[in-house]
Write an enzyme that holds these catalytic residues in place. Structure first.
Site, mmCIF file in Angstrom:
data_model
loop_
_atom_site.group_PDB
_atom_site.id
_atom_site.type_symbol
_atom_site.label_atom_id
_atom_site.label_comp_id
_atom_site.label_asym_id
_atom_site.label_seq_id
_atom_site.Cartn_x
_atom_site.Cartn_y
_atom_site.Cartn_z
ATOM 1 N N SER A 59 -53.689 -47.929 -33.240
ATOM 2 C CA SER A 59 -53.479 -47.142 -32.033
ATOM 3 C C SER A 59 -53.107 -45.705 -32.402
ATOM 4 O O SER A 59 -53.866 -45.033 -33.095
ATOM 5 C CB SER A 59 -52.417 -47.813 -31.158
ATOM 6 O OG SER A 59 -52.409 -47.282 -29.858
ATOM 7 N N ASP A 116 -61.538 -52.611 -25.720
ATOM 8 C CA ASP A 116 -60.298 -51.840 -25.792
ATOM 9 C C ASP A 116 -60.544 -50.405 -25.299
ATOM 10 O O ASP A 116 -61.234 -49.628 -25.958
ATOM 11 C CB ASP A 116 -59.801 -51.818 -27.236
ATOM 12 C CG ASP A 116 -58.497 -51.067 -27.420
ATOM 13 O OD1 ASP A 116 -57.960 -50.506 -26.439
ATOM 14 O OD2 ASP A 116 -58.012 -51.038 -28.566
ATOM 15 N N HIS A 180 -56.009 -54.546 -26.900
ATOM 16 C CA HIS A 180 -55.511 -53.467 -27.752
ATOM 17 C C HIS A 180 -54.478 -53.945 -28.773
ATOM 18 O O HIS A 180 -54.150 -53.229 -29.709
ATOM 19 C CB HIS A 180 -54.916 -52.351 -26.890
ATOM 20 C CG HIS A 180 -54.509 -51.146 -27.675
ATOM 21 N ND1 HIS A 180 -55.409 -50.381 -28.382
ATOM 22 C CD2 HIS A 180 -53.287 -50.596 -27.891
ATOM 23 C CE1 HIS A 180 -54.765 -49.403 -29.004
ATOM 24 N NE2 HIS A 180 -53.486 -49.513 -28.720
#
Length: 199
Positions: A59, A116, A180
Protein backbone atom coordinates in the site's frame (compact mmCIF):
# COMPACT_ATOMS: atom_id res chain seq x y z
CA UNK A 1 12.20 14.04 -8.19
CA UNK A 2 9.88 16.96 -8.48
CA UNK A 3 6.22 17.79 -8.09
CA UNK A 4 6.29 20.98 -10.13
CA UNK A 5 5.05 21.35 -13.67
CA UNK A 6 7.78 23.80 -14.70
CA UNK A 7 9.37 21.32 -17.10
CA UNK A 8 7.15 18.99 -19.09
CA UNK A 9 9.82 16.28 -19.38
CA UNK A 10 10.84 16.21 -15.72
CA UNK A 11 10.20 13.19 -13.53
CA UNK A 12 7.25 14.10 -11.33
CA UNK A 13 5.75 12.24 -8.40
CA UNK A 14 2.60 12.66 -6.34
CA UNK A 15 3.27 15.55 -3.94
CA UNK A 16 1.76 13.92 -0.84
CA UNK A 17 3.96 10.85 -1.23
CA UNK A 18 7.05 12.97 -1.81
CA UNK A 19 6.29 15.12 1.23
CA UNK A 20 5.81 12.05 3.39
CA UNK A 21 9.17 10.74 2.20
CA UNK A 22 11.15 13.98 2.61
CA UNK A 23 9.61 15.83 5.59
CA UNK A 24 11.40 16.04 8.93
CA UNK A 25 9.43 16.19 12.16
CA UNK A 26 10.41 17.77 15.48
CA UNK A 27 11.30 14.35 16.85
CA UNK A 28 12.64 12.49 13.83
CA UNK A 29 14.54 13.05 10.63
CA UNK A 30 12.81 12.29 7.36
CA UNK A 31 12.53 8.81 5.93
CA UNK A 32 14.72 10.04 3.07
CA UNK A 33 17.51 11.17 5.42
CA UNK A 34 17.30 7.96 7.46
CA UNK A 35 17.52 5.76 4.37
CA UNK A 36 20.36 7.77 2.84
CA UNK A 37 22.30 7.50 6.10
CA UNK A 38 21.82 3.71 6.32
CA UNK A 39 22.53 3.08 2.62
CA UNK A 40 25.66 5.22 2.93
CA UNK A 41 26.88 3.01 5.80
CA UNK A 42 26.19 -0.15 3.79
CA UNK A 43 27.90 1.17 0.66
CA UNK A 44 30.96 2.25 2.68
CA UNK A 45 31.18 -1.00 4.64
CA UNK A 46 30.86 -3.25 1.59
CA UNK A 47 32.56 -1.01 -0.98
CA UNK A 48 34.66 -3.87 -2.34
CA UNK A 49 31.68 -6.18 -2.87
CA UNK A 50 28.88 -6.31 -5.42
CA UNK A 51 25.75 -5.21 -3.59
CA UNK A 52 22.07 -5.51 -4.28
CA UNK A 53 19.21 -4.16 -2.20
CA UNK A 54 15.59 -5.30 -2.32
CA UNK A 55 12.93 -2.98 -0.96
CA UNK A 56 9.40 -4.15 -0.35
CA UNK A 57 6.19 -2.58 0.85
CA UNK A 58 2.41 -2.82 0.87
CA UNK A 59 0.00 0.00 0.00
CA UNK A 60 1.60 3.29 1.09
CA UNK A 61 4.74 1.30 1.90
CA UNK A 62 4.85 0.14 -1.73
CA UNK A 63 4.79 3.74 -2.95
CA UNK A 64 7.51 4.70 -0.46
CA UNK A 65 9.59 1.68 -1.55
CA UNK A 66 9.45 2.95 -5.14
CA UNK A 67 10.47 6.47 -4.08
CA UNK A 68 13.28 4.97 -1.99
CA UNK A 69 14.61 3.02 -4.97
CA UNK A 70 14.66 6.16 -7.10
CA UNK A 71 16.36 8.13 -4.35
CA UNK A 72 19.08 5.52 -3.81
CA UNK A 73 19.93 5.30 -7.50
CA UNK A 74 20.05 9.07 -7.96
CA UNK A 75 21.82 9.98 -4.70
CA UNK A 76 24.69 7.48 -4.73
CA UNK A 77 27.17 7.45 -7.60
CA UNK A 78 28.18 3.92 -6.63
CA UNK A 79 24.62 2.79 -5.95
CA UNK A 80 24.00 -0.92 -5.52
CA UNK A 81 21.55 -2.77 -7.76
CA UNK A 82 18.09 -1.93 -6.42
CA UNK A 83 14.94 -4.04 -6.72
CA UNK A 84 11.43 -3.30 -5.49
CA UNK A 85 8.64 -5.75 -4.74
CA UNK A 86 5.42 -3.85 -4.15
CA UNK A 87 2.07 -5.20 -3.01
CA UNK A 88 -1.10 -3.20 -3.66
CA UNK A 89 0.66 0.10 -4.17
CA UNK A 90 -0.81 3.25 -5.68
CA UNK A 91 0.77 4.91 -8.70
CA UNK A 92 3.71 7.12 -7.81
CA UNK A 93 4.82 9.25 -10.75
CA UNK A 94 4.69 10.10 -14.43
CA UNK A 95 6.31 8.49 -17.49
CA UNK A 96 9.56 10.41 -17.00
CA UNK A 97 9.76 9.10 -13.43
CA UNK A 98 9.27 5.56 -14.75
CA UNK A 99 11.94 6.12 -17.42
CA UNK A 100 14.38 7.43 -14.81
CA UNK A 101 13.94 4.26 -12.77
CA UNK A 102 14.34 2.06 -15.84
CA UNK A 103 17.53 3.86 -16.93
CA UNK A 104 18.99 3.40 -13.43
CA UNK A 105 18.55 -0.37 -13.77
CA UNK A 106 16.04 -0.57 -10.94
CA UNK A 107 13.92 -3.70 -11.13
CA UNK A 108 10.32 -3.30 -9.96
CA UNK A 109 7.80 -6.08 -9.54
CA UNK A 110 4.39 -4.55 -8.92
CA UNK A 111 1.98 -7.16 -7.53
CA UNK A 112 -1.59 -6.06 -8.19
CA UNK A 113 -4.94 -7.52 -7.19
CA UNK A 114 -7.18 -6.49 -10.09
CA UNK A 115 -10.06 -6.04 -7.61
CA UNK A 116 -8.05 -3.61 -5.45
CA UNK A 117 -8.97 0.05 -6.19
CA UNK A 118 -5.81 1.39 -4.49
CA UNK A 119 -3.70 0.12 -7.39
CA UNK A 120 -5.68 2.29 -9.80
CA UNK A 121 -5.09 5.64 -8.11
CA UNK A 122 -4.08 8.39 -8.43
CA UNK A 123 -5.04 9.12 -12.00
CA UNK A 124 -7.35 11.14 -14.21
CA UNK A 125 -9.76 8.30 -14.76
CA UNK A 126 -10.05 4.95 -13.01
CA UNK A 127 -9.82 2.41 -15.79
CA UNK A 128 -12.52 -0.12 -16.34
CA UNK A 129 -10.89 -2.11 -19.11
CA UNK A 130 -7.70 -3.56 -17.67
CA UNK A 131 -7.02 -5.99 -20.52
CA UNK A 132 -6.96 -3.24 -23.16
CA UNK A 133 -4.76 -1.05 -20.99
CA UNK A 134 -2.29 -3.86 -20.34
CA UNK A 135 -1.91 -4.36 -24.10
CA UNK A 136 -1.49 -0.61 -24.74
CA UNK A 137 1.29 0.01 -22.29
CA UNK A 138 1.76 1.74 -19.03
CA UNK A 139 -0.69 4.57 -18.59
CA UNK A 140 -4.24 4.09 -17.47
CA UNK A 141 -6.83 6.30 -19.12
CA UNK A 142 -10.20 4.70 -19.67
CA UNK A 143 -11.33 4.83 -23.27
CA UNK A 144 -15.04 4.46 -22.57
CA UNK A 145 -16.86 7.46 -24.03
CA UNK A 146 -13.66 9.41 -24.67
CA UNK A 147 -12.73 10.64 -28.17
CA UNK A 148 -9.64 8.82 -29.44
CA UNK A 149 -7.68 12.06 -29.97
CA UNK A 150 -8.27 13.05 -26.33
CA UNK A 151 -7.33 9.60 -25.10
CA UNK A 152 -4.07 9.71 -27.12
CA UNK A 153 -3.30 13.19 -25.81
CA UNK A 154 -3.81 12.10 -22.21
CA UNK A 155 -1.73 8.94 -22.67
CA UNK A 156 1.14 10.99 -24.12
CA UNK A 157 1.17 13.71 -21.46
CA UNK A 158 3.80 13.67 -18.74
CA UNK A 159 1.15 14.47 -16.15
CA UNK A 160 -0.58 11.10 -16.38
CA UNK A 161 0.47 8.67 -13.67
CA UNK A 162 2.37 5.73 -15.14
CA UNK A 163 2.78 2.16 -13.96
CA UNK A 164 6.33 1.36 -12.93
CA UNK A 165 8.07 -1.95 -13.57
CA UNK A 166 6.70 -5.36 -14.38
CA UNK A 167 3.23 -6.21 -13.16
CA UNK A 168 2.00 -9.49 -11.71
CA UNK A 169 -1.78 -9.15 -11.88
CA UNK A 170 -3.75 -11.54 -9.71
CA UNK A 171 -7.41 -11.58 -8.76
CA UNK A 172 -9.49 -12.31 -5.69
CA UNK A 173 -13.14 -11.71 -4.98
CA UNK A 174 -14.29 -9.92 -1.87
CA UNK A 175 -14.98 -6.52 -0.41
CA UNK A 176 -12.60 -3.60 -0.94
CA UNK A 177 -10.84 -4.02 2.40
CA UNK A 178 -10.23 -7.72 1.80
CA UNK A 179 -8.96 -7.11 -1.73
CA UNK A 180 -6.37 -4.65 -0.39
CA UNK A 181 -5.30 -6.65 2.66
CA UNK A 182 -1.66 -7.81 2.67
CA UNK A 183 -2.72 -11.31 3.75
CA UNK A 184 -4.88 -11.54 0.62
CA UNK A 185 -1.89 -10.51 -1.51
CA UNK A 186 0.40 -13.06 0.13
CA UNK A 187 -2.24 -15.79 -0.29
CA UNK A 188 -2.66 -14.84 -3.96
CA UNK A 189 1.11 -15.03 -4.58
CA UNK A 190 1.35 -18.32 -2.70
CA UNK A 191 -1.51 -19.83 -4.69
CA UNK A 192 -0.07 -18.45 -7.93
CA UNK A 193 3.23 -20.17 -7.21
CA UNK A 194 1.40 -23.41 -6.42
CA UNK A 195 -0.79 -23.16 -9.52
CA UNK A 196 -4.08 -22.87 -7.63
CA UNK A 197 -6.73 -20.19 -7.48
CA UNK A 198 -8.56 -18.39 -4.68
CA UNK A 199 -11.72 -17.73 -6.69
Amino acid sequence: MTTSDENYDQPMVQSGLLNLYTTNTQCDQSLQDTIREEIGKIVDKYSDEALSITITGHSLGAALATLTACDITTKFSNAPIVSVVSFGGPRVGNKSFRCQLEKSGTNVLRIVNSDDPITKVPGFVIDDNIDDMAEKGTTHVASTGMPSWLQKCMEDTQWVYAEVGKELRLSSKGDIATCHDLKTYLDLVNNYENGTSLV
